[in-house]
Design a protein around this motif. Structure first.
Motif, PDB file in Angstrom:
ATOM      1  N   ASP A   7       7.345  36.370  -0.773  1.00 31.10           N
ATOM      2  CA  ASP A   7       6.178  36.014   0.047  1.00 31.10           C
ATOM      3  C   ASP A   7       6.607  35.340   1.347  1.00 31.10           C
ATOM      4  O   ASP A   7       6.064  35.630   2.419  1.00 31.10           O
ATOM      5  CB  ASP A   7       5.226  35.089  -0.712  1.00 31.10           C
ATOM      6  CG  ASP A   7       4.497  35.800  -1.851  1.00 31.10           C
ATOM      7  OD1 ASP A   7       4.528  37.046  -1.901  1.00 31.10           O
ATOM      8  OD2 ASP A   7       3.908  35.083  -2.701  1.00 31.10           O
ATOM      9  N   GLU A   8       7.572  34.430   1.259  1.00 29.75           N
ATOM     10  CA  GLU A   8       8.072  33.752   2.457  1.00 29.75           C
ATOM     11  C   GLU A   8       8.748  34.729   3.404  1.00 29.75           C
ATOM     12  O   GLU A   8       8.573  34.648   4.629  1.00 29.75           O
ATOM     13  CB  GLU A   8       9.028  32.627   2.067  1.00 29.75           C
ATOM     14  CG  GLU A   8       8.342  31.441   1.423  1.00 29.75           C
ATOM     15  CD  GLU A   8       9.307  30.435   0.820  1.00 29.75           C
ATOM     16  OE1 GLU A   8      10.540  30.673   0.845  1.00 29.75           O
ATOM     17  OE2 GLU A   8       8.829  29.400   0.312  1.00 29.75           O
TER      18      GLU A   8
ATOM     19  N   GLU B 184       8.084  37.936   3.682  1.00 28.97           N
ATOM     20  CA  GLU B 184       7.016  38.742   4.284  1.00 28.97           C
ATOM     21  C   GLU B 184       6.292  37.955   5.371  1.00 28.97           C
ATOM     22  O   GLU B 184       5.961  38.500   6.429  1.00 28.97           O
ATOM     23  CB  GLU B 184       6.030  39.201   3.203  1.00 28.97           C
ATOM     24  CG  GLU B 184       4.851  39.989   3.733  1.00 28.97           C
ATOM     25  CD  GLU B 184       5.234  41.294   4.418  1.00 28.97           C
ATOM     26  OE1 GLU B 184       4.385  41.818   5.169  1.00 28.97           O
ATOM     27  OE2 GLU B 184       6.352  41.793   4.233  1.00 28.97           O
ATOM     28  N   GLU B 185       6.059  36.683   5.126  1.00 23.67           N
ATOM     29  CA  GLU B 185       5.406  35.837   6.132  1.00 23.67           C
ATOM     30  C   GLU B 185       6.272  35.731   7.398  1.00 23.67           C
ATOM     31  O   GLU B 185       5.759  35.818   8.518  1.00 23.67           O
ATOM     32  CB  GLU B 185       5.149  34.454   5.556  1.00 23.67           C
ATOM     33  CG  GLU B 185       4.292  33.568   6.448  1.00 23.67           C
ATOM     34  CD  GLU B 185       3.967  32.246   5.771  1.00 23.67           C
ATOM     35  OE1 GLU B 185       4.176  31.206   6.434  1.00 23.67           O
ATOM     36  OE2 GLU B 185       3.513  32.263   4.621  1.00 23.67           O
ATOM     37  N   ARG B 186       7.580  35.568   7.218  1.00 26.91           N
ATOM     38  CA  ARG B 186       8.495  35.521   8.372  1.00 26.91           C
ATOM     39  C   ARG B 186       8.497  36.852   9.121  1.00 26.91           C
ATOM     40  O   ARG B 186       8.493  36.885  10.342  1.00 26.91           O
ATOM     41  CB  ARG B 186       9.913  35.162   7.925  1.00 26.91           C
ATOM     42  CG  ARG B 186      10.123  33.696   7.612  1.00 26.91           C
ATOM     43  CD  ARG B 186      11.601  33.359   7.418  1.00 26.91           C
ATOM     44  NE  ARG B 186      12.246  34.149   6.391  1.00 26.91           N
ATOM     45  CZ  ARG B 186      12.277  33.853   5.093  1.00 26.91           C
ATOM     46  NH1 ARG B 186      11.680  32.757   4.656  1.00 26.91           N
ATOM     47  NH2 ARG B 186      12.907  34.637   4.243  1.00 26.91           N
ATOM     48  N   ARG B 187       8.481  37.959   8.383  1.00 28.20           N
ATOM     49  CA  ARG B 187       8.469  39.283   9.005  1.00 28.20           C
ATOM     50  C   ARG B 187       7.183  39.479   9.813  1.00 28.20           C
ATOM     51  O   ARG B 187       7.222  39.940  10.948  1.00 28.20           O
ATOM     52  CB  ARG B 187       8.594  40.373   7.935  1.00 28.20           C
ATOM     53  CG  ARG B 187       8.779  41.777   8.545  1.00 28.20           C
ATOM     54  CD  ARG B 187       8.503  42.877   7.546  1.00 28.20           C
ATOM     55  NE  ARG B 187       7.141  42.942   7.091  1.00 28.20           N
ATOM     56  CZ  ARG B 187       6.096  43.373   7.810  1.00 28.20           C
ATOM     57  NH1 ARG B 187       6.251  43.725   9.070  1.00 28.20           N
ATOM     58  NH2 ARG B 187       4.884  43.411   7.303  1.00 28.20           N
ATOM     59  N   GLN B 188       6.047  39.101   9.226  1.00 30.16           N
ATOM     60  CA  GLN B 188       4.775  39.236   9.932  1.00 30.16           C
ATOM     61  C   GLN B 188       4.722  38.328  11.156  1.00 30.16           C
ATOM     62  O   GLN B 188       4.213  38.717  12.205  1.00 30.16           O
ATOM     63  CB  GLN B 188       3.605  38.938   9.005  1.00 30.16           C
ATOM     64  CG  GLN B 188       3.345  40.041   8.010  1.00 30.16           C
ATOM     65  CD  GLN B 188       2.173  39.730   7.085  1.00 30.16           C
ATOM     66  OE1 GLN B 188       1.605  38.654   7.117  1.00 30.16           O
ATOM     67  NE2 GLN B 188       1.818  40.697   6.253  1.00 30.16           N
ATOM     68  N   SER B 189       5.250  37.139  11.030  1.00 28.49           N
ATOM     69  CA  SER B 189       5.283  36.203  12.154  1.00 28.49           C
ATOM     70  C   SER B 189       6.141  36.756  13.283  1.00 28.49           C
ATOM     71  O   SER B 189       5.763  36.683  14.457  1.00 28.49           O
ATOM     72  CB  SER B 189       5.811  34.850  11.676  1.00 28.49           C
ATOM     73  OG  SER B 189       5.849  33.939  12.737  1.00 28.49           O
TER      74      SER B 189
ATOM     75  N   THR C  87       4.272  39.631  14.948  1.00 24.39           N
ATOM     76  CA  THR C  87       3.203  39.108  15.796  1.00 24.39           C
ATOM     77  C   THR C  87       3.786  38.552  17.098  1.00 24.39           C
ATOM     78  O   THR C  87       3.244  38.801  18.181  1.00 24.39           O
ATOM     79  CB  THR C  87       2.409  38.014  15.057  1.00 24.39           C
ATOM     80  OG1 THR C  87       1.827  38.591  13.893  1.00 24.39           O
ATOM     81  CG2 THR C  87       1.320  37.423  15.924  1.00 24.39           C
TER      82      THR C  87
ATOM     83  N   ARG D 152       7.882  33.891  -4.724  1.00 23.24           N
ATOM     84  CA  ARG D 152       7.722  32.946  -3.616  1.00 23.24           C
ATOM     85  C   ARG D 152       8.682  33.298  -2.479  1.00 23.24           C
ATOM     86  O   ARG D 152       8.313  33.290  -1.316  1.00 23.24           O
ATOM     87  CB  ARG D 152       7.947  31.520  -4.103  1.00 23.24           C
ATOM     88  CG  ARG D 152       7.659  30.482  -3.045  1.00 23.24           C
ATOM     89  CD  ARG D 152       7.754  29.048  -3.520  1.00 23.24           C
ATOM     90  NE  ARG D 152       8.516  28.844  -4.733  1.00 23.24           N
ATOM     91  CZ  ARG D 152       8.079  28.159  -5.788  1.00 23.24           C
ATOM     92  NH1 ARG D 152       6.891  27.614  -5.776  1.00 23.24           N
ATOM     93  NH2 ARG D 152       8.836  28.011  -6.852  1.00 23.24           N
ATOM     94  N   SER D 153       9.899  33.646  -2.830  1.00 23.29           N
ATOM     95  CA  SER D 153      10.886  34.032  -1.825  1.00 23.29           C
ATOM     96  C   SER D 153      10.452  35.310  -1.103  1.00 23.29           C
ATOM     97  O   SER D 153      10.555  35.406   0.118  1.00 23.29           O
ATOM     98  CB  SER D 153      12.251  34.236  -2.488  1.00 23.29           C
ATOM     99  OG  SER D 153      13.202  34.646  -1.550  1.00 23.29           O
TER     100      SER D 153
END
Length: 157
Positions: free
Chosen positions: A34-35, A37-42, A45, A31-32
């Motif tokens: 994934d979070e 990676e989501e922050r990196r992608q955000s 972007t 989960r950590s």
């Protein structure tokens, strides 16, 4: 025999508890990750979006400069070069309006009105719809309003 049974049950409970803790730890780690990676992608972007906005603003400013040059280059008295100036001015204004739409599409909505007003003022200057007002006087307020709005827009991204 009862002691062995209790020992086996404790062993089994230890294995179950150890397995559950391992699964919980792995799930928390996933989960950590994934979070993160989501922050990196955000962030990637947001960086790409900001780069598009900077490019749109730069293109608009480059076209605005061309339009201003066309306004200053307009012949006072028409002669043999009338068609050449007219064709060039029309091309410049087409590029300006295209750049204006890119600003409206890609940038903060608060930048659309100042870009449109500056483009309209440039159009008036190019086609001499400004009366006796000097070109730079006519454009200054609109140019400044656009620059202030552009800076504010980029500061928010």
């Amino acid at each position: 025999m009862a002691g062995e049974l209790w020992g086996s049950m404790f062993s089994l409970a230890g294995v179950v508890l150890g397995g559950a803790l391992t699964a919980f730890t792995q799930r928390a780690a996933q989960r950590s990750a994934d979070e993160a990676e989501e922050r990196r992608q955000s962030a990637a972007t947001a960086d790409a979006r900001r780069a598009e906005q900077v490019q749109a603003i730069q293109e608009f400013l480059a076209c605005a400069q061309l339009a201003e040059r066309a306004a200053y280059a307009r012949p006072e008295v028409w002669g043999a070069d009338e068609d050449g100036w007219m064709t060039g001015a029309q091309e410049v204004m087409t590029k300006l309006w295209t750049a204006d739409r890119a600003v409206a599409l890609l940038c903060d909505p608060a930048l659309e009105a100042p870009a449109r007003a500056y483009g309209h003022a440039l159009n008036q200057a190019v086609w001499r719809e400004i009366g006796d007002v000097q070109i730079n006087e006519h454009l200054e307020e609109h140019k400044n309003a656009f620059m202030i709005a552009a800076r504010a827009s980029l500061a928010r991204t």
